[in-house]
Motif scaffolding. Sequence first.
Motif, PDB file in Angstrom:
ATOM      1  N   GLY A 174       0.798  -1.221   0.000  1.00 33.02           N
ATOM      2  CA  GLY A 174       0.000   0.000   0.000  1.00 33.02           C
ATOM      3  C   GLY A 174       0.831   1.272   0.000  1.00 33.02           C
ATOM      4  N   GLY A 175       2.156   1.138   0.077  1.00 34.33           N
ATOM      5  CA  GLY A 175       3.035   2.300  -0.013  1.00 34.33           C
ATOM      6  C   GLY A 175       3.470   2.904   1.306  1.00 34.33           C
ATOM      7  N   VAL A 176       3.492   2.108   2.350  1.00 33.06           N
ATOM      8  CA  VAL A 176       3.890   2.619   3.660  1.00 33.06           C
ATOM      9  C   VAL A 176       5.306   3.218   3.606  1.00 33.06           C
ATOM     10  CG1 VAL A 176       4.880   0.442   4.525  1.00 33.06           C
ATOM     11  CG2 VAL A 176       3.895   2.044   6.129  1.00 33.06           C
ATOM     12  N   ASP A 177       5.511   4.302   4.370  1.00 33.28           N
ATOM     13  CA  ASP A 177       6.813   4.972   4.410  1.00 33.28           C
ATOM     14  C   ASP A 177       7.697   4.460   5.542  1.00 33.28           C
ATOM     15  OD1 ASP A 177       6.296   6.754   2.236  1.00 33.28           O
ATOM     16  OD2 ASP A 177       5.038   7.923   3.588  1.00 33.28           O
ATOM     17  N   LEU A 178       7.080   4.010   6.616  1.00 32.14           N
ATOM     18  CA  LEU A 178       7.819   3.444   7.748  1.00 32.14           C
ATOM     19  C   LEU A 178       6.871   2.593   8.580  1.00 32.14           C
ATOM     20  CD1 LEU A 178       7.202   4.977  10.745  1.00 32.14           C
ATOM     21  CD2 LEU A 178       8.248   6.843   9.496  1.00 32.14           C
ATOM     22  N   TYR A 179       7.460   1.738   9.385  1.00 32.00           N
ATOM     23  CA  TYR A 179       6.678   0.900  10.301  1.00 32.00           C
ATOM     24  C   TYR A 179       6.901   1.411  11.723  1.00 32.00           C
ATOM     25  CZ  TYR A 179       6.346  -2.501   6.500  1.00 32.00           C
ATOM     26  OH  TYR A 179       6.084  -3.112   5.303  1.00 32.00           O
ATOM     27  N   LEU A 180       5.838   1.372  12.517  1.00 36.87           N
ATOM     28  CA  LEU A 180       5.932   1.737  13.924  1.00 36.87           C
ATOM     29  C   LEU A 180       5.507   0.534  14.753  1.00 36.87           C
ATOM     30  CD1 LEU A 180       6.236   3.680  16.339  1.00 36.87           C
ATOM     31  CD2 LEU A 180       3.868   4.390  15.928  1.00 36.87           C
ATOM     32  N   VAL A 181       6.436   0.029  15.548  1.00 34.38           N
ATOM     33  CA  VAL A 181       6.150  -1.088  16.456  1.00 34.38           C
ATOM     34  C   VAL A 181       6.023  -0.502  17.854  1.00 34.38           C
ATOM     35  CG1 VAL A 181       7.033  -3.235  17.465  1.00 34.38           C
ATOM     36  CG2 VAL A 181       7.455  -2.718  15.040  1.00 34.38           C
ATOM     37  N   GLU A 182       4.892  -0.773  18.487  1.00 32.45           N
ATOM     38  CA  GLU A 182       4.677  -0.309  19.849  1.00 32.45           C
ATOM     39  C   GLU A 182       4.639  -1.521  20.783  1.00 32.45           C
ATOM     40  OE1 GLU A 182       2.112   3.400  20.303  1.00 32.45           O
ATOM     41  OE2 GLU A 182       1.083   2.222  18.747  1.00 32.45           O
ATOM     42  N   THR A 183       5.304  -1.410  21.919  1.00 30.50           N
ATOM     43  CA  THR A 183       5.285  -2.525  22.862  1.00 30.50           C
ATOM     44  C   THR A 183       3.927  -2.654  23.526  1.00 30.50           C
ATOM     45  OG1 THR A 183       6.144  -1.155  24.652  1.00 30.50           O
ATOM     46  CG2 THR A 183       7.745  -2.403  23.359  1.00 30.50           C
ATOM     47  N   ILE A 184       3.145  -1.609  23.507  1.00 30.59           N
ATOM     48  CA  ILE A 184       1.824  -1.565  24.128  1.00 30.59           C
ATOM     49  C   ILE A 184       1.959  -2.091  25.553  1.00 30.59           C
ATOM     50  CG2 ILE A 184      -0.592  -2.224  23.938  1.00 30.59           C
ATOM     51  CD1 ILE A 184      -0.070  -2.592  20.913  1.00 30.59           C
ATOM     52  N   PHE A 185       1.640  -3.349  25.801  1.00 30.37           N
ATOM     53  CA  PHE A 185       1.843  -3.892  27.145  1.00 30.37           C
ATOM     54  C   PHE A 185       2.544  -5.234  27.095  1.00 30.37           C
ATOM     55  CE2 PHE A 185      -2.159  -5.553  25.692  1.00 30.37           C
ATOM     56  CZ  PHE A 185      -2.124  -6.871  26.058  1.00 30.37           C
ATOM     57  N   ASP A 186       2.812  -5.747  25.915  1.00 31.77           N
ATOM     58  CA  ASP A 186       3.407  -7.077  25.796  1.00 31.77           C
ATOM     59  C   ASP A 186       4.667  -7.015  24.939  1.00 31.77           C
ATOM     60  OD1 ASP A 186       4.070  -9.740  25.344  1.00 31.77           O
ATOM     61  OD2 ASP A 186       1.990 -10.378  25.189  1.00 31.77           O
ATOM     62  N   THR A 187       5.811  -7.065  25.580  1.00 34.95           N
ATOM     63  CA  THR A 187       7.069  -6.950  24.856  1.00 34.95           C
ATOM     64  C   THR A 187       7.327  -8.158  23.956  1.00 34.95           C
ATOM     65  OG1 THR A 187       8.211  -7.787  26.819  1.00 34.95           O
ATOM     66  CG2 THR A 187       8.156  -5.405  26.518  1.00 34.95           C
ATOM     67  N   LEU A 188       6.749  -9.307  24.272  1.00 34.49           N
ATOM     68  CA  LEU A 188       6.935 -10.477  23.410  1.00 34.49           C
ATOM     69  C   LEU A 188       6.205 -10.286  22.083  1.00 34.49           C
ATOM     70  CD1 LEU A 188       8.303 -13.183  23.125  1.00 34.49           C
ATOM     71  CD2 LEU A 188       6.356 -14.246  24.284  1.00 34.49           C
ATOM     72  N   ASN A 189       5.065  -9.618  22.099  1.00 39.69           N
ATOM     73  CA  ASN A 189       4.379  -9.282  20.849  1.00 39.69           C
ATOM     74  C   ASN A 189       5.233  -8.331  20.016  1.00 39.69           C
ATOM     75  OD1 ASN A 189       2.173 -10.673  22.063  1.00 39.69           O
ATOM     76  ND2 ASN A 189       0.757  -9.414  20.897  1.00 39.69           N
ATOM     77  N   ALA A 190       5.862  -7.363  20.662  1.00 41.15           N
ATOM     78  CA  ALA A 190       6.738  -6.436  19.948  1.00 41.15           C
ATOM     79  C   ALA A 190       7.917  -7.190  19.333  1.00 41.15           C
ATOM     80  CB  ALA A 190       7.232  -5.339  20.884  1.00 41.15           C
ATOM     81  N   LYS A 191       8.470  -8.141  20.070  1.00 40.92           N
ATOM     82  CA  LYS A 191       9.564  -8.951  19.540  1.00 40.92           C
ATOM     83  C   LYS A 191       9.105  -9.720  18.297  1.00 40.92           C
ATOM     84  CE  LYS A 191      12.674 -12.732  20.793  1.00 40.92           C
ATOM     85  NZ  LYS A 191      13.084 -13.669  21.847  1.00 40.92           N
ATOM     86  N   ALA A 192       7.901 -10.261  18.330  1.00 49.52           N
ATOM     87  CA  ALA A 192       7.359 -10.983  17.176  1.00 49.52           C
ATOM     88  C   ALA A 192       7.191 -10.047  15.983  1.00 49.52           C
ATOM     89  CB  ALA A 192       6.026 -11.641  17.538  1.00 49.52           C
ATOM     90  N   ALA A 193       6.763  -8.819  16.234  1.00 46.51           N
ATOM     91  CA  ALA A 193       6.599  -7.844  15.156  1.00 46.51           C
ATOM     92  C   ALA A 193       7.941  -7.499  14.527  1.00 46.51           C
ATOM     93  CB  ALA A 193       5.930  -6.578  15.690  1.00 46.51           C
ATOM     94  N   ILE A 194       8.954  -7.282  15.339  1.00 46.15           N
ATOM     95  CA  ILE A 194      10.293  -6.960  14.831  1.00 46.15           C
ATOM     96  C   ILE A 194      10.855  -8.141  14.043  1.00 46.15           C
ATOM     97  CG2 ILE A 194      12.663  -6.426  15.508  1.00 46.15           C
ATOM     98  CD1 ILE A 194      11.324  -4.978  17.994  1.00 46.15           C
ATOM     99  N   VAL A 236      14.166  -5.723   0.552  1.00 48.72           N
ATOM    100  CA  VAL A 236      13.910  -4.298   0.763  1.00 48.72           C
ATOM    101  C   VAL A 236      14.172  -3.957   2.225  1.00 48.72           C
ATOM    102  CG1 VAL A 236      12.156  -4.211  -1.044  1.00 48.72           C
ATOM    103  CG2 VAL A 236      11.449  -4.622   1.311  1.00 48.72           C
ATOM    104  N   ARG A 237      14.264  -2.684   2.488  1.00 49.57           N
ATOM    105  CA  ARG A 237      14.366  -2.231   3.872  1.00 49.57           C
ATOM    106  C   ARG A 237      13.838  -0.806   3.926  1.00 49.57           C
ATOM    107  NH1 ARG A 237      16.150  -3.582   8.706  1.00 49.57           N
ATOM    108  NH2 ARG A 237      16.985  -5.530   7.953  1.00 49.57           N
ATOM    109  N   ILE A 238      12.883  -0.583   4.811  1.00 49.21           N
ATOM    110  CA  ILE A 238      12.384   0.766   5.049  1.00 49.21           C
ATOM    111  C   ILE A 238      12.473   1.035   6.548  1.00 49.21           C
ATOM    112  CG2 ILE A 238      10.907   0.787   3.004  1.00 49.21           C
ATOM    113  CD1 ILE A 238       8.526   0.319   4.814  1.00 49.21           C
ATOM    114  N   PRO A 239      12.402   2.281   6.954  1.00 51.23           N
ATOM    115  CA  PRO A 239      12.587   2.609   8.369  1.00 51.23           C
ATOM    116  C   PRO A 239      11.573   1.921   9.289  1.00 51.23           C
ATOM    117  CG  PRO A 239      12.722   4.585   7.028  1.00 51.23           C
ATOM    118  CD  PRO A 239      12.251   3.479   6.128  1.00 51.23           C
TER     119      PRO A 239
END
Length: 90
Positions: free
Chosen positions: A35-55, A67-70
């Motif tokens: 869809g043309g995203v310029d960057l990704y934002l990962v938030e830990t919200i309340f579960d750092t293991l979910n953030a690790k999975a996203a990364i 590819v690599r984008i910010p």
Amino acid sequence: TLSVSPSVENPAFRGITYDEVVDAYYKQAEALYDGGVDLYLVETIFDTLNAKAAIFALEKFFADKGVRIPVMISGTIVDNSGRTLSGQTN
């Protein structure tokens, strides 16, 4: 969430696996990229293991697609005992 059980009777139970969460984040990353995203934002919200999975999913996506984008990460601040707001420890 990967770190908190949805069952009070069985605190070890998880409603989803780490691999399933990674797969879900991978699909989201792919759709956002298409869809043309310029960057990704990962938030830990309340579960750092979910953030690790996203990364992990983003790194896999970048490697698979060549590819690599910010990526920005919004981290949760811990208290003096090392716990996050949900009580997880580092």
